[in-house]
Design an enzyme around this catalytic site. Sequence first.
Site, mmCIF file in Angstrom:
data_model
loop_
_atom_site.group_PDB
_atom_site.id
_atom_site.type_symbol
_atom_site.label_atom_id
_atom_site.label_comp_id
_atom_site.label_asym_id
_atom_site.label_seq_id
_atom_site.Cartn_x
_atom_site.Cartn_y
_atom_site.Cartn_z
ATOM 1 N N LEU A 94 0.968 -0.977 0.036
ATOM 2 C CA LEU A 94 -0.354 -0.207 0.016
ATOM 3 C C LEU A 94 0.814 1.401 0.070
ATOM 4 C CD1 LEU A 94 -2.707 -0.712 2.800
ATOM 5 C CD2 LEU A 94 -2.749 -1.027 -0.090
ATOM 6 N N ASP A 95 0.135 2.228 -0.572
ATOM 7 C CA ASP A 95 1.012 3.244 -0.751
ATOM 8 C C ASP A 95 1.062 3.987 0.849
ATOM 9 O OD1 ASP A 95 1.882 3.923 -3.376
ATOM 10 O OD2 ASP A 95 -0.148 5.031 -3.708
ATOM 11 N N LYS A 96 2.349 4.492 1.014
ATOM 12 C CA LYS A 96 2.905 5.381 2.079
ATOM 13 C C LYS A 96 1.174 6.197 3.141
ATOM 14 C CE LYS A 96 4.854 9.058 4.460
ATOM 15 N NZ LYS A 96 6.237 10.698 4.090
#
Length: 334
Positions: free
Chosen positions: A160-162
């Site tokens: 998942l993105d930051k």
Amino acid sequence: MTELIISGGLDSGEPEDRADTGPDVELRQLVFGTAQHGQRLDRALVELVPEFSRSYLQQLIDLEGVTVNGRVMNKPSTRVKAADVGTIELRPTLQSQAFKPEAMALTVVFEDEHLLVINKPAGLVVHPAPGNWSGTLLNALLAHDAKAMHLPRAGIVHRLDKDTSGLMVVARTRAVMDALIRSIAAREVSRQYLALAHAPWAGQRQIEINAPIGRDPRNRLRMTVVDLARNPGKLARTDVQLLQNGDQGCWVRCTLHTGRTHQIRVHMAQVGHPLVGDVLYGGRVVAGMQRQALHACRLALTHPVTLEPLVFQARLPVDLEIALRNWSLSYNEN
């Protein structure tokens, strides 16, 4: 959204030219087991030396830093056998130094001896990378379970993105890691996301977005919808369902059928609904959101060992709840 199926490691700096081993070089012994039998040398090394990337290990092979059964190896594609033994000369890199345990709080939704499911908060980077060599989910997993040190990427099978919150599944054994990767590739793992997007929704309440995604040739930090006849990319499909409409935007559920980098963010921008807070893809910082308004809310899979169907749901983070109220929207999790 960064949902990525990972087959290689992280990028690292180039090793220096081969020289006599010194205080900054570790000569590590290698014993290839049945799990590595028949594999390419570079792939086998990723399993035996997981704190280094495959690309870095390939460079060490090119620099004659790897031996197998007393012979210097110079081809990453060489096949190894069970019971082969050797050595590898390892020089420290930022990546390898980042591959260390760091105790931090994790919200564990499910855990057994085979896998765990976590609810990742926004702001937590998944893998060490330039600018984030510590304080990542990988570091936390290494502290949570010492056996994770022996798994590529500490058992992480997707990202998942930051700034995307929500559910992730992590393997605790190599066999389960391989099984999860196969299940994700076969689209047998269901992943749903909730998103707050700009512009009121118009047209059908549910749409299917089939649009290939590749690196934006004008901005390497972005992904974009591409014409595969002209630019490299991969097929990507996202189903989007309207949950509630508002005067300023819409509240939607997105279901992934593929896992491309930034897929939901790119597809929503493509149909004229960039995510709130997603400045990289045309969104604006409004409604109190300081990050892209994207949350991995539901994860469903078949347990690779017990074959039990598993379904997990994660409550909305506080910032998304506030953003919904600010736009006079609401969400019933039932």
